[in-house]
Design a protein around this motif. Sequence first.
Motif, PDB file in Angstrom:
ATOM      1  N   ASP A 114      15.586 -12.755  -0.386  1.00 51.60           N
ATOM      2  CA  ASP A 114      14.422 -11.976   0.056  1.00 51.60           C
ATOM      3  C   ASP A 114      14.045 -10.927  -0.988  1.00 51.60           C
ATOM      4  O   ASP A 114      12.860 -10.710  -1.281  1.00 51.60           O
ATOM      5  CB  ASP A 114      14.718 -11.300   1.391  1.00 51.60           C
ATOM      6  CG  ASP A 114      14.804 -12.293   2.547  1.00 51.60           C
ATOM      7  OD1 ASP A 114      14.302 -13.424   2.403  1.00 51.60           O
ATOM      8  OD2 ASP A 114      15.391 -11.938   3.602  1.00 51.60           O
ATOM      9  N   GLN A 115      15.056 -10.250  -1.557  1.00 46.10           N
ATOM     10  CA  GLN A 115      14.780  -9.258  -2.598  1.00 46.10           C
ATOM     11  C   GLN A 115      14.166  -9.910  -3.828  1.00 46.10           C
ATOM     12  O   GLN A 115      13.270  -9.355  -4.473  1.00 46.10           O
ATOM     13  CB  GLN A 115      16.070  -8.536  -2.986  1.00 46.10           C
ATOM     14  CG  GLN A 115      16.647  -7.645  -1.903  1.00 46.10           C
ATOM     15  CD  GLN A 115      17.924  -6.964  -2.371  1.00 46.10           C
ATOM     16  OE1 GLN A 115      17.945  -6.256  -3.389  1.00 46.10           O
ATOM     17  NE2 GLN A 115      19.012  -7.188  -1.633  1.00 46.10           N
ATOM     18  N   LEU A 116      14.660 -11.100  -4.159  1.00 46.73           N
ATOM     19  CA  LEU A 116      14.160 -11.808  -5.333  1.00 46.73           C
ATOM     20  C   LEU A 116      12.695 -12.208  -5.166  1.00 46.73           C
ATOM     21  O   LEU A 116      11.881 -11.996  -6.076  1.00 46.73           O
ATOM     22  CB  LEU A 116      15.025 -13.037  -5.588  1.00 46.73           C
ATOM     23  CG  LEU A 116      14.587 -13.962  -6.721  1.00 46.73           C
ATOM     24  CD1 LEU A 116      14.536 -13.208  -8.049  1.00 46.73           C
ATOM     25  CD2 LEU A 116      15.526 -15.162  -6.823  1.00 46.73           C
ATOM     26  N   THR A 117      12.347 -12.783  -4.018  1.00 50.01           N
ATOM     27  CA  THR A 117      10.961 -13.197  -3.817  1.00 50.01           C
ATOM     28  C   THR A 117      10.031 -11.984  -3.798  1.00 50.01           C
ATOM     29  O   THR A 117       8.906 -12.053  -4.311  1.00 50.01           O
ATOM     30  CB  THR A 117      10.813 -14.007  -2.523  1.00 50.01           C
ATOM     31  OG1 THR A 117      11.347 -13.261  -1.413  1.00 50.01           O
ATOM     32  CG2 THR A 117      11.558 -15.331  -2.623  1.00 50.01           C
ATOM     33  N   ALA A 118      10.505 -10.866  -3.240  1.00 50.65           N
ATOM     34  CA  ALA A 118       9.692  -9.647  -3.259  1.00 50.65           C
ATOM     35  C   ALA A 118       9.465  -9.178  -4.694  1.00 50.65           C
ATOM     36  O   ALA A 118       8.352  -8.744  -5.053  1.00 50.65           O
ATOM     37  CB  ALA A 118      10.362  -8.549  -2.436  1.00 50.65           C
ATOM     38  N   ALA A 119      10.494  -9.267  -5.528  1.00 54.70           N
ATOM     39  CA  ALA A 119      10.357  -8.880  -6.929  1.00 54.70           C
ATOM     40  C   ALA A 119       9.386  -9.803  -7.661  1.00 54.70           C
ATOM     41  O   ALA A 119       8.553  -9.358  -8.462  1.00 54.70           O
ATOM     42  CB  ALA A 119      11.723  -8.888  -7.617  1.00 54.70           C
ATOM     43  N   LEU A 120       9.492 -11.111  -7.403  1.00 57.18           N
ATOM     44  CA  LEU A 120       8.589 -12.068  -8.049  1.00 57.18           C
ATOM     45  C   LEU A 120       7.136 -11.812  -7.650  1.00 57.18           C
ATOM     46  O   LEU A 120       6.228 -11.947  -8.472  1.00 57.18           O
ATOM     47  CB  LEU A 120       8.994 -13.493  -7.674  1.00 57.18           C
ATOM     48  CG  LEU A 120      10.295 -14.012  -8.291  1.00 57.18           C
ATOM     49  CD1 LEU A 120      10.681 -15.349  -7.672  1.00 57.18           C
ATOM     50  CD2 LEU A 120      10.165 -14.142  -9.797  1.00 57.18           C
ATOM     51  N   GLU A 121       6.915 -11.441  -6.409  1.00 53.34           N
ATOM     52  CA  GLU A 121       5.557 -11.126  -5.963  1.00 53.34           C
ATOM     53  C   GLU A 121       5.009  -9.906  -6.709  1.00 53.34           C
ATOM     54  O   GLU A 121       3.825  -9.857  -7.065  1.00 53.34           O
ATOM     55  CB  GLU A 121       5.549 -10.891  -4.459  1.00 53.34           C
ATOM     56  CG  GLU A 121       5.776 -12.164  -3.654  1.00 53.34           C
ATOM     57  CD  GLU A 121       5.998 -11.897  -2.178  1.00 53.34           C
ATOM     58  OE1 GLU A 121       5.983 -10.699  -1.777  1.00 53.34           O
ATOM     59  OE2 GLU A 121       6.194 -12.864  -1.407  1.00 53.34           O
ATOM     60  N   LYS A 122       5.869  -8.931  -6.960  1.00 52.22           N
ATOM     61  CA  LYS A 122       5.424  -7.740  -7.689  1.00 52.22           C
ATOM     62  C   LYS A 122       5.181  -8.055  -9.162  1.00 52.22           C
ATOM     63  O   LYS A 122       4.250  -7.513  -9.773  1.00 52.22           O
ATOM     64  CB  LYS A 122       6.452  -6.615  -7.525  1.00 52.22           C
ATOM     65  CG  LYS A 122       6.492  -6.051  -6.110  1.00 52.22           C
ATOM     66  CD  LYS A 122       7.552  -4.978  -5.950  1.00 52.22           C
ATOM     67  CE  LYS A 122       7.548  -4.435  -4.532  1.00 52.22           C
ATOM     68  NZ  LYS A 122       8.602  -3.424  -4.308  1.00 52.22           N
ATOM     69  N   PHE A 123       6.003  -8.925  -9.736  1.00 55.78           N
ATOM     70  CA  PHE A 123       5.725  -9.401 -11.097  1.00 55.78           C
ATOM     71  C   PHE A 123       4.336 -10.028 -11.149  1.00 55.78           C
ATOM     72  O   PHE A 123       3.524  -9.729 -12.038  1.00 55.78           O
ATOM     73  CB  PHE A 123       6.765 -10.439 -11.529  1.00 55.78           C
ATOM     74  CG  PHE A 123       7.969  -9.885 -12.243  1.00 55.78           C
ATOM     75  CD1 PHE A 123       7.865  -9.399 -13.534  1.00 55.78           C
ATOM     76  CD2 PHE A 123       9.209  -9.866 -11.633  1.00 55.78           C
ATOM     77  CE1 PHE A 123       8.971  -8.893 -14.204  1.00 55.78           C
ATOM     78  CE2 PHE A 123      10.329  -9.369 -12.283  1.00 55.78           C
ATOM     79  CZ  PHE A 123      10.211  -8.885 -13.574  1.00 55.78           C
TER      80      PHE A 123
END
Length: 300
Positions: A216-225
């Motif tokens: 979940d943290q990873l997908t949130a980070a990818l969305e911000k990228f």
Amino acid sequence: MQSSAGLQAAHAPLIDNIPTDVDPQLKFTKHKPKWDHSESDEPANGQRYSTWPMIEKGLRGPQPYPYWLIEEAAAVDTELGILKTGKEGDVFLLERATADRSSLLAAKRYRSREQLQFSRSQAYSEGRSARRSRDNRAIRNNSTYGKAISAQQWAQAEWGYLVRCYQAGIPVPYPVQIDGTEILMEFICDPDQEHAAAPRLQQLSRFDPRLPSLWDQLTAALEKFAGLGIAHGDLSAYNLLVSGQRLVVIDVPQCVDLAGNPQGFDFLHRDCVNLCDWFTSKGLPNDPDELFSSLLGHLF
């Protein structure tokens, strides 16, 4: 930033006397420093006076500064060993200390171009250019001056992306300062082993209970990228750190502009494939094409 071997650091921060209104993940040490102030004005071997006072404000990290950051001119930097040998540079563990407190930093030092092992650098850097035409010519001609400029470009690229990512709320190490081809940043430690650097995601087992939260943290980070219009470009379980429950993205010099780099979307899709394949191998199946499509909706 940290390698799976030689991770033990002899001087980890003691998390004590932390103000109640600060992030406990930010590391700060309050103890007697590991250097002795003598009559000599010169630091001992392996030490230097803090470079912070000499750094222009524009080359320092974003404000507000974290509480553990030491700004005093009297601080001394002590090199404690190497954390990682990488393709574009090496990362060292550094302690910055005054008479009554200290903090640990990661110092990434870029190599000159002839020492680089980053064979795909040209593909990543498409769309980038030096500000001066003389510098671009020197890089193309592979001159001594051009090699120095190329190393500076990679350091400046990582610094710029670290600052942008941090300000956008992407979990990256706090960027402290850049001085030439050296970047100082937050040292990410393992809170369960105070003398160790945080492990890579790659080191986690299939049965680690943190995996769903980390996804979940990873997908949130990818969305911000994607919201910044960039892709990491080389994202995998090897350049994601796990500090307790916290996921941290590292190694961002090769980030690509999705609008300016003709291969940008290919790099983004490859990131999706690498990450989905790894989590699927750990029992959390995810479709890379579905992830890629969802990220396109967050662009810009």
